[in-house]
Design an enzyme around this catalytic site. Structure first.
Site, short mmCIF file in Angstrom:
data_model
loop_
_atom_site.label_atom_id
_atom_site.label_comp_id
_atom_site.label_asym_id
_atom_site.label_seq_id
_atom_site.Cartn_x
_atom_site.Cartn_y
_atom_site.Cartn_z
N THR A 21 42.94 42.53 41.85
CA THR A 21 42.39 43.53 40.80
C THR A 21 42.67 45.19 41.23
O THR A 21 42.65 45.80 40.25
CB THR A 21 40.83 43.35 40.67
OG1 THR A 21 40.19 43.32 42.06
CG2 THR A 21 40.27 41.73 40.22
N ARG A 29 37.34 35.11 35.75
CA ARG A 29 36.29 34.41 35.66
C ARG A 29 35.03 35.39 35.90
O ARG A 29 33.85 35.02 36.12
CB ARG A 29 35.97 33.15 36.47
CG ARG A 29 36.74 32.00 36.01
CD ARG A 29 36.37 30.77 37.05
NE ARG A 29 37.03 29.67 36.38
CZ ARG A 29 38.42 29.24 36.33
NH1 ARG A 29 39.21 30.15 37.00
NH2 ARG A 29 38.64 28.31 35.94
N ASP A 99 50.88 36.10 40.86
CA ASP A 99 51.55 37.30 40.45
C ASP A 99 52.66 37.79 41.57
O ASP A 99 53.54 38.86 41.40
CB ASP A 99 50.78 38.43 40.56
CG ASP A 99 49.75 38.55 41.82
OD1 ASP A 99 50.20 38.41 42.75
OD2 ASP A 99 48.40 38.68 41.42
N HIS A 116 48.91 27.84 42.77
CA HIS A 116 48.98 27.65 40.95
C HIS A 116 50.22 28.21 40.62
O HIS A 116 50.42 28.65 39.34
CB HIS A 116 47.60 28.55 40.55
CG HIS A 116 46.54 27.99 41.02
ND1 HIS A 116 45.26 28.83 40.83
CD2 HIS A 116 46.04 26.78 41.42
CE1 HIS A 116 44.42 28.27 41.10
NE2 HIS A 116 44.74 26.95 41.53
N CYS A 149 64.58 25.84 25.82
CA CYS A 149 65.39 25.83 26.92
C CYS A 149 66.84 25.88 26.13
O CYS A 149 67.18 25.20 25.26
CB CYS A 149 65.25 24.54 27.71
SG CYS A 149 66.60 24.15 28.86
N THR A 190 38.17 35.30 46.22
CA THR A 190 37.92 34.10 45.50
C THR A 190 36.53 33.56 45.53
O THR A 190 35.68 33.65 46.42
CB THR A 190 38.83 33.09 46.14
OG1 THR A 190 38.63 31.73 45.57
CG2 THR A 190 38.86 32.88 47.71
N ASN A 215 34.25 38.57 49.48
CA ASN A 215 34.25 38.24 48.31
C ASN A 215 32.85 39.13 47.58
O ASN A 215 31.87 39.32 48.12
CB ASN A 215 33.92 36.78 47.93
CG ASN A 215 34.33 36.65 46.23
OD1 ASN A 215 35.36 37.11 45.93
ND2 ASN A 215 33.49 36.14 45.41
#
Length: 250
Positions: A21, A29, A99, A116, A149, A190, A215
């Site tokens: 961030t 979220r 990222d 991910h 593609c 997280t 966090n």
């Protein structure tokens, strides 16, 4: 380039959206998260609707083209992790982020497990051909709303794990091995609510690792943690990792 890795206790670092961030990439979220403000946006990253609806794909490509990822640069948290790796400390980064900022900060690709996937690569859902996202976005800018593609005409998507897709089994297995083997495990930025990534924190603690949760908001694993830090990630992580890096250089 990373320094020579010394023999020593392994440090595992799980990173989530809160690590990026400060680089200008919003979380999804949180109170001001992308999906909190616009729940409909979640369809753009859900596999079923994406594959079935050309309009969803067109909107997805426009969203990708406008993504802050392309302007983002590593921040103090990324740099602190890279400094720890350069010190020779055995470290593995397990990230929920797509990222590529850990690698941009200097952590070698082989030491970053992208649970991910990556937003910087595009894959064909039919034949598996890969190219850079930048190249495909150039096609979007040139007028192709739903680029297909060039090898087989199949549907393209970024090499990220969408909702409705399973994580890469090999990457997850490596992440589990790190959690089981490390002496210290940091869960940083997280919410520890998305499984199976969140369970890695508990797995590390169960196997004897010192668990540190960094966090802004409470997580389901705070009670298992040896230390819970509510400071901003960009301030906390450099402070927490610096002694480990210094110890490696001693």
């Amino acid at each position: 380039m990373g320094g020579a890795e010394r023999k020593g206790p392994l440090v595992g670092i799980l990173t989530g959206a809160g690590v990026s961030t400060d680089s200008g990439i919003p979380d999804y979220r949180g109170p001001q998260g992308v999906w909190t403000r616009d729940p409909d946006a979640e369809k753009l990253v859900t596999y079923g609707p994406y594959m079935a609806d050309p309009d969803i794909r067109r909107r997805s490509w426009l969203l990708r083209a406008e993504s802050p990822v392309w302007r983002a640069r590593p921040n103090r948290a990324h740099e602190a992790v890279a400094a720890l790796e350069r010190s020779g400390t055995p470290v593995r980064v397990i990230t929920q982020n797509v990222d590529g900022l850990h690698q941009a900060a200097g952590v070698p690709d082989r030491k970053v497990l992208e649970l991910h996937g990556s937003a910087r690569t595009v894959v064909c859902t039919a034949c598996g051909a890969r190219s850079t996202t930048e190249r495909v976005l150039d096609r979007v800018t040139a007028g192709e709303e739903d680029p297909l593609c060039e090898e087989c005409g199949g549907i393209l998507k970024t090499a990220t794990v969408m909702f409705g897709q399973a994580l890469d089994a090999e990457v997850l297995a490596e992440a589990v091995a790190v959690a089981q083997a490390c002496e210290v495990f940091f869960a940083v930025g997280t919410s520890l609510q998305v499984q199976p990534a969140a369970s890695l924190a508990g797995l590390a603690a169960e196997h004897g690792a010192r668990l540190v949760v960094v966090n802004a908001e409470p997580t389901p694993y705070d009670a298992m943690a040896d230390e819970v830090v509510r400071e901003p990630v960009g301030e906390a992580l450099p402070r927490l990792l610096a002694p480990l890096a210094a110890g490696a250089g001693a």
